[in-house]
Design an enzyme around this catalytic site. Sequence first.
Site, PDB file in Angstrom:
ATOM      1  N   GLU A  35       0.872  -1.174   0.000  1.00 31.32           N
ATOM      2  CA  GLU A  35       0.000   0.000   0.000  1.00 31.32           C
ATOM      3  C   GLU A  35       0.909   1.223   0.000  1.00 31.32           C
ATOM      4  O   GLU A  35       1.820   1.309   0.829  1.00 31.32           O
ATOM      5  CB  GLU A  35      -0.878   0.023   1.254  1.00 31.32           C
ATOM      6  CG  GLU A  35      -1.812   1.223   1.248  1.00 31.32           C
ATOM      7  CD  GLU A  35      -2.585   1.432   2.540  1.00 31.32           C
ATOM      8  OE1 GLU A  35      -2.249   0.794   3.554  1.00 31.32           O
ATOM      9  OE2 GLU A  35      -3.525   2.248   2.528  1.00 31.32           O
ATOM     10  N   ARG A 262       5.946 -12.977   9.437  1.00 26.92           N
ATOM     11  CA  ARG A 262       6.665 -11.769   9.069  1.00 26.92           C
ATOM     12  C   ARG A 262       7.986 -11.700   9.821  1.00 26.92           C
ATOM     13  O   ARG A 262       8.195 -12.387  10.816  1.00 26.92           O
ATOM     14  CB  ARG A 262       5.818 -10.540   9.333  1.00 26.92           C
ATOM     15  CG  ARG A 262       5.502 -10.316  10.807  1.00 26.92           C
ATOM     16  CD  ARG A 262       4.442  -9.253  10.990  1.00 26.92           C
ATOM     17  NE  ARG A 262       4.771  -8.071  10.218  1.00 26.92           N
ATOM     18  CZ  ARG A 262       3.880  -7.143   9.868  1.00 26.92           C
ATOM     19  NH1 ARG A 262       2.621  -7.281  10.207  1.00 26.92           N
ATOM     20  NH2 ARG A 262       4.241  -6.085   9.203  1.00 26.92           N
ATOM     21  N   LYS A 272       4.632   0.788  10.112  1.00 24.55           N
ATOM     22  CA  LYS A 272       4.714   2.046   9.356  1.00 24.55           C
ATOM     23  C   LYS A 272       4.197   3.207  10.202  1.00 24.55           C
ATOM     24  O   LYS A 272       4.736   4.302  10.147  1.00 24.55           O
ATOM     25  CB  LYS A 272       3.854   1.944   8.092  1.00 24.55           C
ATOM     26  CG  LYS A 272       4.516   1.223   6.932  1.00 24.55           C
ATOM     27  CD  LYS A 272       3.640   1.402   5.686  1.00 24.55           C
ATOM     28  CE  LYS A 272       3.905   0.308   4.664  1.00 24.55           C
ATOM     29  NZ  LYS A 272       2.914   0.326   3.576  1.00 24.55           N
TER      30      LYS A 272
END
Length: 665
Positions: A35, A262, A272
């Site tokens: 994104e 992850r 983020k």
Amino acid sequence: MSEERKSLNFIEQIIEEDLAKGMSKNSLRFRFPPEPNGYLHIGHTKAIGISFGLGEYYNAPVNLRFDDTNPAKEEQEYVDAIKEDVAWLGYKWDKELFSSDYFQQLYDWAVYLIKEGKAYVDSQSSEAMAEQKGTPTQPGVDGPYRNRSVAENLDLFERMKAGEFEEGEHILRAKIDMQHPNMLMRDPIMYRVLKKHHHRTANDWCIYPMYDWTHGESDYLEQISHSLCSLEFKPHRELYDWFLDQVVDEDKLRPKQREFARLNLSYTIMSKRKLLKLVEDGVVNGWDDPRMPTISGLRRRGYTPNAIRKFVETVGVAKRENIIDVSLLEFCIREDLNKTAPRVMAVLNPVKLVITNYPEDKVEWLDAENNQEDESAGFRKVPFSRELYIEKEDFKEEAGSKFFRLKLGGEVRLKNAYIIKAESVVKDASGEVTEIHCTYSEDTSRRVKGTLHWVSIAHAVKAEVREYDRLFNDEAPDSHADKDFMDFINPNSLKIIEAFVEPSLTEAKVGDRFQFQRLGYFNVDDDSTPEHLVFNKTVGLRDTWAKVKPKQNTNQNQQKQTQQNNRSAIEQIKSYGKKYDRLPEDKQAKAKAEIQELAKKVSYDELEPLFNTSVKKSGTRIITMIALGVLLANGLDKNDAINSFIAKALDDKNALLVEEAKAIS
RNA sequence: UGGCCUAUGGUGUAACUGGCAACACGUUGGUUUUUGGUACCAAAGAGUCUAGGUUCGAGCCCUAGUAGGCCAACCA
């Protein structure tokens, strides 16, 4: 000649199985779907490495798809930065695509779903809807608009698209099951009204599809064979498949979503949102601050694409939660730079050294090897003269034999130059050494223990060196329920030093990487100019001396050591247990004698917990039995615990254990 | 009405699908060295979360636990 079998990770295994079941290798296709709402970080390199790595391995195309369905957060700046980062890592994407490319198709499919009775317009507040949704442990209930007619839904949805409603008035949801155990299946939202400017579609749309409705259908449109994402999307898979079920054509490839754990790195954060806070609060100087775990930060810090790719390859792919030690990342960058970085000399913390028997006006330009790991790197000239700088740390008036550096009366080699001997020092009023006076000899063939780096004072160039420490003091700063990650910020993560570097570095260009000999790897920062050189410390050299130092002059360590040696007898006995029944006979006899000796120092309270050792660990049970025998011989009375331990052993399958048990029963 | 996922040295990943638990980082010694770097050699460190079961044999299969993670945004 034996075939090397490369062990496959679970994703590669899935692909191999699909291939074995008849899927064509040509239909393999992957995607990386960021994104564009922030910068890519080291965590993303794993996802990038997996999908692009698979693409390289199978020679299959990989799309770079920007998942841009939320105009409130997304910006062109991020699209550009992401492309730059992926390209810098050395990956080539097949097509550059955007979820927004599919807005029309998605809309058409949504209309189709409404007509099929599988989607409806809900007109409640988000609070009301949340309440009906239930909780993970409680089922939801149907809302009042769930059974609107197809005609009404169609009309409302068209008017949503036409901009007749404000944000929050209506949304479109899939009609699945409000009682479903997976909360994502409780009539998930497909569209919301968002009257925002979109970085690509501008104001064409005022309704935007949600992630779940977009992602699988986009994968399908691009004919992605394997859609790889991180573990937190596992619950989404059921919905991903449901949405796919509504539209797939049987003749076409149906994408598969699979999930991996992850990447987490110790002492750093990967969110983020939190990274953005560091930028906004001025804790760091932007997304590309060399302390940031962003790809742009690592790039500016001096990391190489090679090192990062190696790192990702080394950490592997699996499904369990992990925290990888930063030392592995550091190993990867050192390994790469060791082979490629030219060596130069720089003094970060200088003290003046005068060679009293070297002529005052003489200058020699000596040959220095650029990189002994790389023969093609060649040589350069470095100026040598009577007055030099060396590191303060490299001199002590008096020191023990473990100190290989310069001390009064001692000799060291100056790298690329001569051997010197320290004769005397000059001190200032406070007793600080301001000058070291030495003599040199031109015979460089002699062996001396230490070698120091240096710069000629007259020729040295001043440079700014930025030394970085970890940004957080905690191993997992964002994993504390009771504390904010900002509480763990290391206030001393940046240290600016005025250093002296050899003159050849005036020609260094922004981005060039060097090894400052004996210190570490450094690169030329973006802020650097020919008049004002700026270096970043990428990473230090491995430093075994730094580990030795703190041990000296404390005998705490010695105490610890003796404690270790006195490590309780029971611990030593236990260590035999691990191997006992696998030992060859003679060694076993020896071990047994040793155990019996040690057992004299063991108390019953220490031994009793071992009775509960699992049946599988027969070795431990045997050594426990031997030790118990000693205790009994020394007058210990049998109790229930002992009796049942022995009884159980007598029934055991292990002959050795039975034997020992018989001996004392 | 809760669902799903995970569990192997300090860390990460393996174990050819049931057959001697391996590799890398890190740690500790040693050799080499004009970088206390690199390279090389060696060692220590795990009976595979627990308890049962199946089997000649289980890290792997079965059952029951335990622990950790994810899921209740008109975010992705």
